[in-house]
Design a protein around this motif. Sequence first.
Motif, mmCIF file in Angstrom:
data_model
loop_
_atom_site.group_PDB
_atom_site.id
_atom_site.type_symbol
_atom_site.label_atom_id
_atom_site.label_comp_id
_atom_site.label_asym_id
_atom_site.label_seq_id
_atom_site.Cartn_x
_atom_site.Cartn_y
_atom_site.Cartn_z
ATOM 1 N N ASP A 104 0.766 -1.199 0.077
ATOM 2 C CA ASP A 104 -0.003 0.095 -0.075
ATOM 3 C C ASP A 104 0.811 1.295 0.197
ATOM 4 N N ARG A 151 2.281 1.451 -3.301
ATOM 5 C CA ARG A 151 1.364 1.932 -4.416
ATOM 6 C C ARG A 151 1.088 3.511 -4.343
ATOM 7 N N GLU A 152 0.943 3.804 -2.907
ATOM 8 C CA GLU A 152 0.696 5.276 -2.721
ATOM 9 C C GLU A 152 1.765 6.160 -3.334
ATOM 10 N N PHE A 173 3.886 5.351 -5.647
ATOM 11 C CA PHE A 173 3.829 5.494 -7.121
ATOM 12 C C PHE A 173 2.659 6.306 -7.639
ATOM 13 N N GLU A 174 1.450 6.247 -6.874
ATOM 14 C CA GLU A 174 0.654 7.093 -7.459
ATOM 15 C C GLU A 174 0.883 8.722 -7.421
ATOM 16 N N GLU A 175 1.488 8.986 -6.284
ATOM 17 C CA GLU A 175 1.973 10.238 -6.111
ATOM 18 C C GLU A 175 2.768 10.681 -7.141
ATOM 19 N N LYS A 216 3.390 9.208 -10.154
ATOM 20 C CA LYS A 216 2.717 9.527 -11.236
ATOM 21 C C LYS A 216 1.782 10.748 -11.500
ATOM 22 N N GLU A 217 1.273 11.150 -10.486
ATOM 23 C CA GLU A 217 0.430 12.380 -10.581
ATOM 24 C C GLU A 217 1.182 13.534 -10.679
#
Length: 787
Positions: free
Chosen positions: A554, A557-558, A560-562, A564-565
């Motif tokens: 988690d 992933r968090e 990575f999402e940050e 990516k954004e």
Amino acid sequence: MDAKILTTLEFPKIIHRLSQHAATIMGKALVEELRPHSGLEEVKSLLQITDEAYSADRLKGSAPFAGIADISAAMHRARIGGTLNPAELLEIALSSRGGRRVKKHIADIHDEHPLPALHRQAELISEHKSLEDAIFACIDDQAEVLDSASPELAAIRRELRSGEGRIREKLEGMIRSSSVQKMLQDAIITLRNDRYVIPVKQEYRSSFGGIVHDQSGSGATLFIEPEAIVAMNNRLRETKAAEQREIERILQKLTAAAAEFVEELLSNQDILGALDFAFAKARLAHEMKATQPKMNDRGFLKLKRGRHPLIARDQVVPLDVELGNSFTAIIVTGPNTGGKTVSLKTIGLLSLMAMSGLFVPAEEGSQLCVFDALYADIGDEQSIEQSLSTFSSHLTNIIRILGTMTAKSLVLLDELGAGTDPAEGSALAIAILEHMHARGCRIVATTHYSELKAYAYNRKGVINASMEFDVATLSPTYRLLVGVPGRSNAFAIAERLGLERAIIEHARGEVSAEDLRVENMIASLEENRISAESERQTAETLRKQIEQQRLKYDADRERFEEQKEKLLNKAREEARETVAKAKREAEQIIADLRKLALEEGASVKEHKLIEAKRKLEEASPQQQQAKRSRTGAAKKPEKIEPGDEVMVYSLNQKGLVVELHGSDATVQLGIMKMKVALADLELIKANTPLPKQPKQAATVQRTRDDSVRMELDLRGESLEEAIMEVDRFLDESFLSGFGQVYIIHGKGTGVLRTGIQQYLRKHSHVKSYRNGNYGEGGIGVTVAELN
């Protein structure tokens, strides 16, 4: 709560440990008065204060209680007009300053981490900075009145120092004289009765004038005040008397100032004592590694790895027990020294601590009950003075419990029925337990009698328990096993200690078959429990590993999402800036082309200009496109009529509706007409008069034109001419809906092929391109895939 119960469960030892953490006399006094409470809301309020103090202590350390003293006696004397001494006044000032510091300490933490209960208490502390300043201006840290306390005192002390200097100077001149030195025992100056004297030998008394104030123990030395300094000493005494009068006046003035705030300062003292008490409970919780229990008043308790607080952490065996839900009585059986009594005391002592507002040494999630009373019959109650046997003493205690207990009581019974005939003792124990169980109270009882195992097995709401025993090592593990009755293990112990097998077998023969079956059943249950416990621990280990992996996943992933954004936002911004720049340049070019088209009779087709602009609009970041299409979808009209001004979504252009054809409409876009689906239109303004049609107007339909070919032959053309032809050819092919076209340029030197492919790489209609395959013309043909 009965004081005897508190002593039996060793609650006073907890009080003693708690008292060591109190910083003030008032806090220690509150600790000594601490007793369990029987009201649920009151207990919850006490635990909340402890929890807030625990958080404050963890975040910023303990509150600054240094210097805060018990000033109640001094304040009461000031109230009735007495004069306080410098030490008492100094304690008042230090306590007032300490109160301000405690108040600020709690307020600072409250701003970042809410402490509602503590903050409400601290806010009631009144501040008296002016009184503190007045006292500190007159009295130093050693409780001495300062010279600067008043101009008069400063002058008097200057005179004192001057007088003392003159006397010493006079005496030093005398003891340096050779005629006097021979009469002195020692050439020193000393004090007797606050007067300066010198030690004179006894035999020179008649020849040495002055006043004798003292003599040595042997009588050989007389301490004489010479006549030459008698008047000077008298003057010095008068000056000292004046000093005392001035000091007394200063102290009276300060006492009167303090007396004005007697009630406020006494109230501060009570509040500071309560706050010190709360922080003492917090520090004890830190020391014991204790947690806040959940409290209820429905007779339910659940300890998770509860520890007896008076046993060292590296030696204590945690206790897991639940009572008051599916069963209200626990019968613990098993041999001596197995830890049954410690388990009883742990349950009782932790209940008392929680009911007193203290955290308990157990894991998070433990629950305890607020009982109206705790009763315990634990230990050897034999009384020689009252001629009572152990059995009689136990029974007397149990009779008292039976007379006062209620359904909301907790009863702890150790070795129930012991001390008499086993048959009668077990029967009496069952009868007592049955009576208590019928009353609805919560019971934990220990016993040796095997008959009680059957009683607990057959009685609803009663459950067996035992203390685990390791036969391999012949030693108890001190773990409480709820649901498993205890075994005697006598035969196993005897065999391992070396008792002859024949004797053991004879003993087995004396045991009834039914008892053997019970023992075998218990052994089987214990084996199954050990196996289940091992599997549970394995499962728990796997669960923790999976949970750790899940948490790591988690977090990754968090992260990575940050990232990516951030990258997407950066790319969108760069794309927006790039497109905006290109759009400005293209708009200028399109404007120039329109002007040229009007001048040259529409030699540049308007649909190419519109299509080019649409492509520029579509080059904007997707986030903006999505927002525009969502907005447009919300504004679709119910009906469009000829003459309406509309917005064409796909082209992002305004136009006028000329005529309708079922689900399509012919729309006037500048100098050209186009057939567009109604779903692609948004009404802007209704019934706008149609303008006069320009002569150069042309109708363009979004259908494939049969006259448009799918290939373009450029052999023999120059590169500049070929590029112009390719641009026209791609526009026509795109409007005709072709997905793939062929551009024939021949092999030759490769200049034409290279130039065309470089142009295709940047063209907005071209998705990709490649050389022709075998049968398509090879490198003499370029195949372009269109958007």
